[in-house]
Design a protein around this motif. Sequence first.
Motif, PDB file in Angstrom:
ATOM      1  N   PRO A  10      -1.834  -6.552   0.440  1.00  0.00           N
ATOM      2  CA  PRO A  10      -3.087  -6.215   1.123  1.00  0.00           C
ATOM      3  C   PRO A  10      -2.916  -5.549   2.511  1.00  0.00           C
ATOM      4  O   PRO A  10      -3.750  -5.787   3.380  1.00  0.00           O
ATOM      5  CB  PRO A  10      -3.726  -7.587   1.265  1.00  0.00           C
ATOM      6  CG  PRO A  10      -2.565  -8.530   1.446  1.00  0.00           C
ATOM      7  CD  PRO A  10      -1.398  -7.924   0.741  1.00  0.00           C
ATOM      8  N   ASP A  11      -1.905  -4.748   2.725  1.00  0.00           N
ATOM      9  CA  ASP A  11      -1.738  -4.093   4.034  1.00  0.00           C
ATOM     10  C   ASP A  11      -2.975  -3.232   4.377  1.00  0.00           C
ATOM     11  O   ASP A  11      -3.395  -2.396   3.574  1.00  0.00           O
ATOM     12  CB  ASP A  11      -0.491  -3.203   4.002  1.00  0.00           C
ATOM     13  CG  ASP A  11      -0.013  -2.830   5.388  1.00  0.00           C
ATOM     14  OD1 ASP A  11      -0.844  -2.346   6.185  1.00  0.00           O
ATOM     15  OD2 ASP A  11       1.172  -3.020   5.683  1.00  0.00           O
ATOM     16  N   ASP A  12      -3.510  -3.445   5.583  1.00  0.00           N
ATOM     17  CA  ASP A  12      -4.751  -2.768   6.001  1.00  0.00           C
ATOM     18  C   ASP A  12      -4.633  -1.255   6.108  1.00  0.00           C
ATOM     19  O   ASP A  12      -5.632  -0.542   6.011  1.00  0.00           O
ATOM     20  CB  ASP A  12      -5.214  -3.295   7.369  1.00  0.00           C
ATOM     21  CG  ASP A  12      -5.908  -4.627   7.232  1.00  0.00           C
ATOM     22  OD1 ASP A  12      -6.284  -4.964   6.086  1.00  0.00           O
ATOM     23  OD2 ASP A  12      -6.053  -5.324   8.254  1.00  0.00           O
ATOM     24  N   ILE A  13      -3.412  -0.761   6.321  1.00  0.00           N
ATOM     25  CA  ILE A  13      -3.266   0.693   6.497  1.00  0.00           C
ATOM     26  C   ILE A  13      -3.722   1.429   5.230  1.00  0.00           C
ATOM     27  O   ILE A  13      -4.228   2.556   5.305  1.00  0.00           O
ATOM     28  CB  ILE A  13      -1.837   1.092   6.918  1.00  0.00           C
ATOM     29  CG1 ILE A  13      -1.859   2.504   7.505  1.00  0.00           C
ATOM     30  CG2 ILE A  13      -0.846   0.962   5.789  1.00  0.00           C
ATOM     31  CD1 ILE A  13      -0.616   2.949   8.210  1.00  0.00           C
ATOM     32  N   LEU A  14      -3.598   0.781   4.087  1.00  0.00           N
ATOM     33  CA  LEU A  14      -4.005   1.416   2.819  1.00  0.00           C
ATOM     34  C   LEU A  14      -5.512   1.676   2.770  1.00  0.00           C
ATOM     35  O   LEU A  14      -5.997   2.424   1.927  1.00  0.00           O
ATOM     36  CB  LEU A  14      -3.593   0.550   1.626  1.00  0.00           C
ATOM     37  CG  LEU A  14      -2.089   0.433   1.389  1.00  0.00           C
ATOM     38  CD1 LEU A  14      -1.798  -0.663   0.363  1.00  0.00           C
ATOM     39  CD2 LEU A  14      -1.505   1.756   0.921  1.00  0.00           C
ATOM     40  N   ARG A  15      -6.257   1.043   3.680  1.00  0.00           N
ATOM     41  CA  ARG A  15      -7.709   1.199   3.733  1.00  0.00           C
ATOM     42  C   ARG A  15      -8.169   2.242   4.743  1.00  0.00           C
ATOM     43  O   ARG A  15      -9.363   2.508   4.903  1.00  0.00           O
ATOM     44  CB  ARG A  15      -8.356  -0.155   4.084  1.00  0.00           C
ATOM     45  CG  ARG A  15      -8.120  -1.217   3.016  1.00  0.00           C
ATOM     46  CD  ARG A  15      -8.458  -0.652   1.681  1.00  0.00           C
ATOM     47  NE  ARG A  15      -8.590  -1.644   0.628  1.00  0.00           N
ATOM     48  CZ  ARG A  15      -9.097  -1.340  -0.566  1.00  0.00           C
ATOM     49  NH1 ARG A  15      -9.479  -0.108  -0.823  1.00  0.00           N
ATOM     50  NH2 ARG A  15      -9.184  -2.245  -1.499  1.00  0.00           N
ATOM     51  N   LYS A  16      -7.202   2.831   5.486  1.00  0.00           N
ATOM     52  CA  LYS A  16      -7.564   3.805   6.524  1.00  0.00           C
ATOM     53  C   LYS A  16      -7.732   5.204   5.912  1.00  0.00           C
ATOM     54  O   LYS A  16      -7.178   5.510   4.869  1.00  0.00           O
ATOM     55  CB  LYS A  16      -6.467   3.836   7.591  1.00  0.00           C
ATOM     56  CG  LYS A  16      -6.230   2.479   8.254  1.00  0.00           C
ATOM     57  CD  LYS A  16      -6.575   2.542   9.727  1.00  0.00           C
ATOM     58  CE  LYS A  16      -6.929   1.194  10.311  1.00  0.00           C
ATOM     59  NZ  LYS A  16      -5.793   0.298  10.470  1.00  0.00           N
ATOM     60  N   ILE A  17      -8.501   6.049   6.632  1.00  0.00           N
ATOM     61  CA  ILE A  17      -8.696   7.439   6.204  1.00  0.00           C
ATOM     62  C   ILE A  17      -7.568   8.283   6.794  1.00  0.00           C
ATOM     63  O   ILE A  17      -7.322   8.236   8.000  1.00  0.00           O
ATOM     64  CB  ILE A  17     -10.052   7.976   6.727  1.00  0.00           C
ATOM     65  CG1 ILE A  17     -11.191   7.001   6.407  1.00  0.00           C
ATOM     66  CG2 ILE A  17     -10.319   9.389   6.244  1.00  0.00           C
ATOM     67  CD1 ILE A  17     -11.902   7.180   5.112  1.00  0.00           C
ATOM     68  N   ASP A 142      -8.484   8.513   1.194  1.00  0.00           N
ATOM     69  CA  ASP A 142      -9.760   8.014   1.707  1.00  0.00           C
ATOM     70  C   ASP A 142      -9.812   6.489   1.725  1.00  0.00           C
ATOM     71  O   ASP A 142     -10.893   5.897   1.819  1.00  0.00           O
ATOM     72  CB  ASP A 142     -10.914   8.593   0.874  1.00  0.00           C
ATOM     73  CG  ASP A 142     -11.007  10.113   1.034  1.00  0.00           C
ATOM     74  OD1 ASP A 142     -10.799  10.598   2.167  1.00  0.00           O
ATOM     75  OD2 ASP A 142     -11.254  10.806   0.041  1.00  0.00           O
ATOM     76  N   GLY A 143      -8.658   5.858   1.597  1.00  0.00           N
ATOM     77  CA  GLY A 143      -8.582   4.401   1.700  1.00  0.00           C
ATOM     78  C   GLY A 143      -9.096   3.647   0.489  1.00  0.00           C
ATOM     79  O   GLY A 143      -9.416   2.470   0.574  1.00  0.00           O
ATOM     80  N   LYS A 144      -9.174   4.352  -0.646  1.00  0.00           N
ATOM     81  CA  LYS A 144      -9.703   3.711  -1.852  1.00  0.00           C
ATOM     82  C   LYS A 144      -8.582   3.428  -2.861  1.00  0.00           C
ATOM     83  O   LYS A 144      -7.698   4.255  -3.056  1.00  0.00           O
ATOM     84  CB  LYS A 144     -10.770   4.622  -2.481  1.00  0.00           C
ATOM     85  CG  LYS A 144     -11.499   3.961  -3.611  1.00  0.00           C
ATOM     86  CD  LYS A 144     -12.737   4.748  -4.039  1.00  0.00           C
ATOM     87  CE  LYS A 144     -13.386   4.053  -5.226  1.00  0.00           C
ATOM     88  NZ  LYS A 144     -14.607   4.682  -5.674  1.00  0.00           N
ATOM     89  N   LEU A 145      -8.645   2.262  -3.486  1.00  0.00           N
ATOM     90  CA  LEU A 145      -7.599   1.836  -4.422  1.00  0.00           C
ATOM     91  C   LEU A 145      -8.191   1.547  -5.799  1.00  0.00           C
ATOM     92  O   LEU A 145      -9.402   1.314  -5.919  1.00  0.00           O
ATOM     93  CB  LEU A 145      -6.929   0.558  -3.895  1.00  0.00           C
ATOM     94  CG  LEU A 145      -6.259   0.680  -2.522  1.00  0.00           C
ATOM     95  CD1 LEU A 145      -5.906  -0.704  -1.986  1.00  0.00           C
ATOM     96  CD2 LEU A 145      -5.011   1.546  -2.594  1.00  0.00           C
ATOM     97  N   ILE A 146      -7.318   1.511  -6.827  1.00  0.00           N
ATOM     98  CA  ILE A 146      -7.834   1.291  -8.190  1.00  0.00           C
ATOM     99  C   ILE A 146      -8.546  -0.057  -8.330  1.00  0.00           C
ATOM    100  O   ILE A 146      -9.453  -0.179  -9.132  1.00  0.00           O
ATOM    101  CB  ILE A 146      -6.746   1.438  -9.292  1.00  0.00           C
ATOM    102  CG1 ILE A 146      -5.486   0.651  -8.958  1.00  0.00           C
ATOM    103  CG2 ILE A 146      -6.419   2.889  -9.533  1.00  0.00           C
ATOM    104  CD1 ILE A 146      -4.451   0.637 -10.094  1.00  0.00           C
TER     105      ILE A 146
END
Length: 173
Positions: A10-17, A142-146
């Motif tokens: 759940p690293d937050d960077i994956l949610r950044k634009i 765009d910080g979106k995941l499957i």
Amino acid sequence: MSVKELITVPDDILRKISEPINTLQVNEKKLIKDLFDTMYHHNGIGLAAVQVGILKRIIVLDVSKNDNEKKPLCFINPEIKKLSKKMSTYEEGCLSIPNTFLEIERPEICTLSYIDENGDKKEMECDGLLSTCLQHEINHLDGKLIIDYLSKIKKDLIIKKLSKQKTSNRVIV
Ligand code: NI
């Protein structure tokens, strides 16, 4: 060869634009090379810069299944221009979400504009696996995941499971 460490949920960077690239310089060219090295090393078919912790709008892909005939593709500042109404479904995995495969429905055909690794502006229409992969990777920018395509309950379960896996390797001495 430079294989980078993969960032996982759940690293937050994956949610950044991720930020657009203005000029292609030595740093960006090195990053593109590192992304290819990292993607091939992990047997992935696509990777976005954010997955190695760099918030730039760069994607690399290789959807050729033949090891002897690599077809590396690089997309800088990719922008979707058109999506078909017709949908298709693939079982998708993600290098940032280990051991998780989900059936995701996406538009079958997409048209996009982008800049290639030489700095040239391009446009292309694609379908099949390439279209699915590109949409998956552009989601990353765009910080979106499957897992966002799932219900909240299912999504939370997966995040919880992955968080546990992470801490189970942690040793405090
Ligand atoms: Ni992914």
